[in-house]
Scaffold this motif. Structure first.
Motif, PDB file in Angstrom:
ATOM      1  N   SER A  58       0.861  -1.186   0.000  1.00  0.00           N
ATOM      2  CA  SER A  58       0.000   0.000   0.000  1.00  0.00           C
ATOM      3  C   SER A  58       0.899   1.238   0.000  1.00  0.00           C
ATOM      4  O   SER A  58       2.121   1.114  -0.122  1.00  0.00           O
ATOM      5  CB  SER A  58      -0.916  -0.003   1.235  1.00  0.00           C
ATOM      6  N   LYS A  59       0.316   2.398   0.136  1.00  0.00           N
ATOM      7  CA  LYS A  59       1.096   3.643   0.206  1.00  0.00           C
ATOM      8  C   LYS A  59       0.750   4.390   1.486  1.00  0.00           C
ATOM      9  O   LYS A  59      -0.399   4.366   1.956  1.00  0.00           O
ATOM     10  CB  LYS A  59       0.812   4.525  -1.014  1.00  0.00           C
ATOM     11  N   LEU A 111       5.652   3.718  -0.963  1.00  0.00           N
ATOM     12  CA  LEU A 111       5.222   2.330  -0.871  1.00  0.00           C
ATOM     13  C   LEU A 111       5.582   1.741   0.481  1.00  0.00           C
ATOM     14  O   LEU A 111       6.661   2.004   1.041  1.00  0.00           O
ATOM     15  CB  LEU A 111       5.869   1.498  -1.982  1.00  0.00           C
ATOM     16  N   VAL A 164      -0.332  -0.588  -5.617  1.00  0.00           N
ATOM     17  CA  VAL A 164      -1.156  -0.660  -4.417  1.00  0.00           C
ATOM     18  C   VAL A 164      -2.150  -1.813  -4.560  1.00  0.00           C
ATOM     19  O   VAL A 164      -2.822  -1.952  -5.585  1.00  0.00           O
ATOM     20  CB  VAL A 164      -1.904   0.684  -4.196  1.00  0.00           C
TER      21      VAL A 164
END
Length: 399
Positions: A226-227, A233, A267
């Motif tokens: 995910s971010k 990241l 993502v």
């Protein structure tokens, strides 16, 4: 009172003739034995020696039968060894094509050409695995009690089947161990790429750093990307709340294994770590072929992440399969060495039995010739005596 026994000339003639006939019979008997080279020509000559010789001959016949069976077994194992060698060569070629398929400069049309070659090699390997000996029996019969099917063919179990014995070697190689028992991943844990991944990231097979923790893993662990709020990241393990920043090529520690993810994940992309399983070499090849065949995205570009991950994992698992085939080939070499030792033992046994037979029934030619000469001289003396006795009559005396 003294007794006077009167011996007639006819009685003397009869006695001498019996003596001559006996000597002729003895001479003929010893001459026959010398000519045959045997002291015992018939059981009546020496019942005990005749029985000993017969037992030795019977055992030598069994030894000859064991030797013939060993020769047949050796032929089967040699054939299996050459088949394994050809299989390893084909598998090495498949491995090279798989590595080539990971070349980022290839378009899908080029990879499709590789798929054709890889499919042909896979079919060759299946033919090798199902190859039969001159008796129509598979070279690689499973020695366990289960049946493990591959592509319409079963490695049928052989309950009660014996392996090598004192006078023989096994006449088959365990096909289940050679072809049907290849570990996935690195042999302890396996990493799979998420089916819905859209990024350009891939993982290696990982290196075990904590064997206890790795073998204790029973449920899959997901590495999800995910971010963060800054757009960098990050990843978490198994949906946890703890996030770690991601950098391509950095090691990720999960379940006692150091795993490296390379590239740019999107993502929502994920990788799953789970315990290694046992699969067939042909399933590994089929998965590799499928990955190369579907190496392009809908827009025609290369699906770098999925393809590279499949190539990395496929190469590792093919290497594990090569190790299995190599172990099976080593077994053929061990069996052939054992066959040489068994053959040497059979030859020594036959020599010993031949000695027992010879001792029981063969004649000492020097002693036999000497006895024949002595009996010849005895016969000549008897004939000369008979000739002299013929002259002992009253008429000859008067003359």
């Amino acid at each position: 009172m003294s007794t006077i026994t009167r011996l007639g000339t006819a009685n003397m003639y009869d006695s001498t003739l019996r003596n001559i006939n006996g000597r002729q019979s003895d001479l003929a008997n010893i001459a026959e034995k010398n000519a045959a080279g045997k002291r015992v020509l018939r059981p009546s000559d020496d019942p005990v020696a005749a029985a000993q010789a017969e037992r030795a001959i019977t055992r030598m016949a069994r030894t000859d039968a064991d030797q013939r069976a060993l020769d047949a077994q050796r032929g089967v194992i040699e054939y299996a060894g050459s088949t394994l060698k050809a299989s390893m060569d084909a598998l090495q070629e498949f491995r090279g094509l798989l590595l080539g398929a990971g070349n980022g400069a290839y378009e899908q049309s080029s990879r499709d050409a590789l798929v054709t070659q890889m499919t042909s090699l896979r079919d060759q390997l299946l033919t090798y695995a199902n190859r039969k000996d001159s008796n129509g029996l598979p070279l690689f019969r499973g020695l366990d009690s289960s049946e493990q099917p591959i592509q319409g063919y079963n490695f049928a179990g052989q309950p009660g089947q014996t392996a090598s014995s004192d006078n023989s070697i096994a006449n088959t190689i365990d096909g289940a161990a050679a072809w049907m028992n290849v570990p996935t991943g690195n042999g302890v844990l396996a990493v799979s790429i998420g089916a819905g991944n859209t990024g350009k990231a891939w993982a290696d097979v990982g290196v075990i750093t904590d064997p206890a923790a790795a073998t204790a893993l029973t449920a899959p662990v997901d590495i999800a990307f995910s971010k963060d709020a800054s757009g960098n990241l990050q990843y978490s393990l198994d949906g946890g709340a703890t996030f770690t920043s991601y950098k391509s090529g950095d090691a990720i520690n999960v379940a006692g294994m150091k795993l490296t993810v390379t590239g740019e994940p999107a993502v929502g992309d994920k990788f799953t770590v789970k315990p290694s399983e046992r699969t067939t070499l042909f399933n590994i090849l089929d998965q590799a072929i499928a990955a190369v065949r579907s190496g392009a995205k809908a827009n025609g570009s290369t699906d770098t992440g999925a393809l590279t991950h499949a190539v990395t994992r496929g190469v590792a698992e093919i290497d594990a399969g090569l190790n299995r085939l190599s172990s099976a080939q080593s077994l053929t070499g061990d069996l052939l060495n054992r066959a040489d030792r068994v053959e040497e033992g059979l030859a020594l046994r036959k020599d010993r039995l031949e000695g027992e037979r010879s001792s029981a029934e063969d004649i000492d030619l020097i002693a036999g010739q000497s006895e024949q000469q002595m009996r010849q001289l005895g016969l000549q003396a008897a004939l000369q005596s008979y000739a002299s006795i013929q002259k002992l009559s009253l008429f000859n005396f008067i003359n």
